[in-house]
Enzyme design. Structure first.
Site, PDB file in Angstrom:
ATOM      1  N   ASP A  56      33.826  42.885  33.885  1.00  0.00           N
ATOM      2  CA  ASP A  56      34.793  41.852  34.233  1.00  0.00           C
ATOM      3  C   ASP A  56      34.080  40.517  34.224  1.00  0.00           C
ATOM      4  OD1 ASP A  56      36.940  43.623  34.615  1.00  0.00           O
ATOM      5  OD2 ASP A  56      36.315  44.052  36.672  1.00  0.00           O
ATOM      6  N   ASP A  66      42.260  43.646  30.704  1.00  0.00           N
ATOM      7  CA  ASP A  66      43.143  43.675  31.867  1.00  0.00           C
ATOM      8  C   ASP A  66      44.331  42.739  31.670  1.00  0.00           C
ATOM      9  OD1 ASP A  66      41.337  45.381  33.142  1.00  0.00           O
ATOM     10  OD2 ASP A  66      40.267  43.724  34.084  1.00  0.00           O
TER      11      ASP A  66
END
Length: 195
Positions: free
Chosen positions: A128, A142
């Protein structure tokens, strides 16, 4: 002319589906590489500090849940990818194909991390890199999943659910059975969508 298979999309629709998915996967791989190299030691601050580009690793699902269930999450992601591809023959409009392509690209992007990143196959931690403060860090995969789900939901509100039933015998438009609002009439209707 012989009737084509049920819900079989035009080549352009299939191309849209796989092109959108491929674009998401490529962009996800590139940005995760930047996060793991350029931004890991020197985070980039944007929009007056509201957004930071930096690296973090997530073994679990969204919001840090199920951190000990990485193999299970990998299996679920693989099943989603297989399911989306298997049902690609039912995507009968370019818009629907694009939305489902977003979902495929997002699921595949994070699945690649779970398959090939440390600590090992089916146990890899997802990279991330978008940090907006109070919200958990996320990545392009995402974002693609969220946008795809929102568009799918909004489309269902606007048009109702629908079920491809095939093409007319002369090879014209795809006939789609729409479930219309039944509060007043309790009826269903059908309409034609241009393939």
């Amino acid at each position: 002319m012989a009737t084509e298979g049920v819900g079989r999309p035009a080549p352009a629709q299939r191309a849209v589906f796989f092109s959108v998915a491929a674009a998401v996967v490529v962009a996800d791989i590139v940005t995760k590489h930047l996060a793991a190299t350029a931004w890991a030691d020197e985070p980039v601050t944007m929009l007056g500090g509201w957004v930071r580009l930096t690296e973090s690793r997530n073994p679990g699902a969204a919001f840090g849940m199920a951190t000990s269930a990485t193999p299970v999450l990998a299996v679920i992601a693989a099943a989603v990818v297989v399911g989306l591809v298997a049902f690609s023959g039912r995507y009968t409009s370019r818009g629907q194909a694009a939305v489902m392509g977003l979902l495929l690209g997002g699921a595949a992007g994070n699945l690649i991390d779970r398959m090939f990143r440390a600590p090992g196959v089916m146990r890899g931690h997802v990279v991330d890199w978008i940090d907006i403060g109070a919200w958990p860090n996320f990545n392009l995969a995402d974002s693609s999943l969220v946008v795809g789900c929102v568009l799918l939901f909004l489309t269902s509100l606007r048009h109702g659910t629908f079920e491809p039933t095939g093409r007319d015998p002369d090879g014209g438009s795809v006939v789609v059975q729409d479930v219309v609002d039944t509060q007043d009439t309790g009826s269903t209707g059908s309409r034609e969508h241009e393939g």
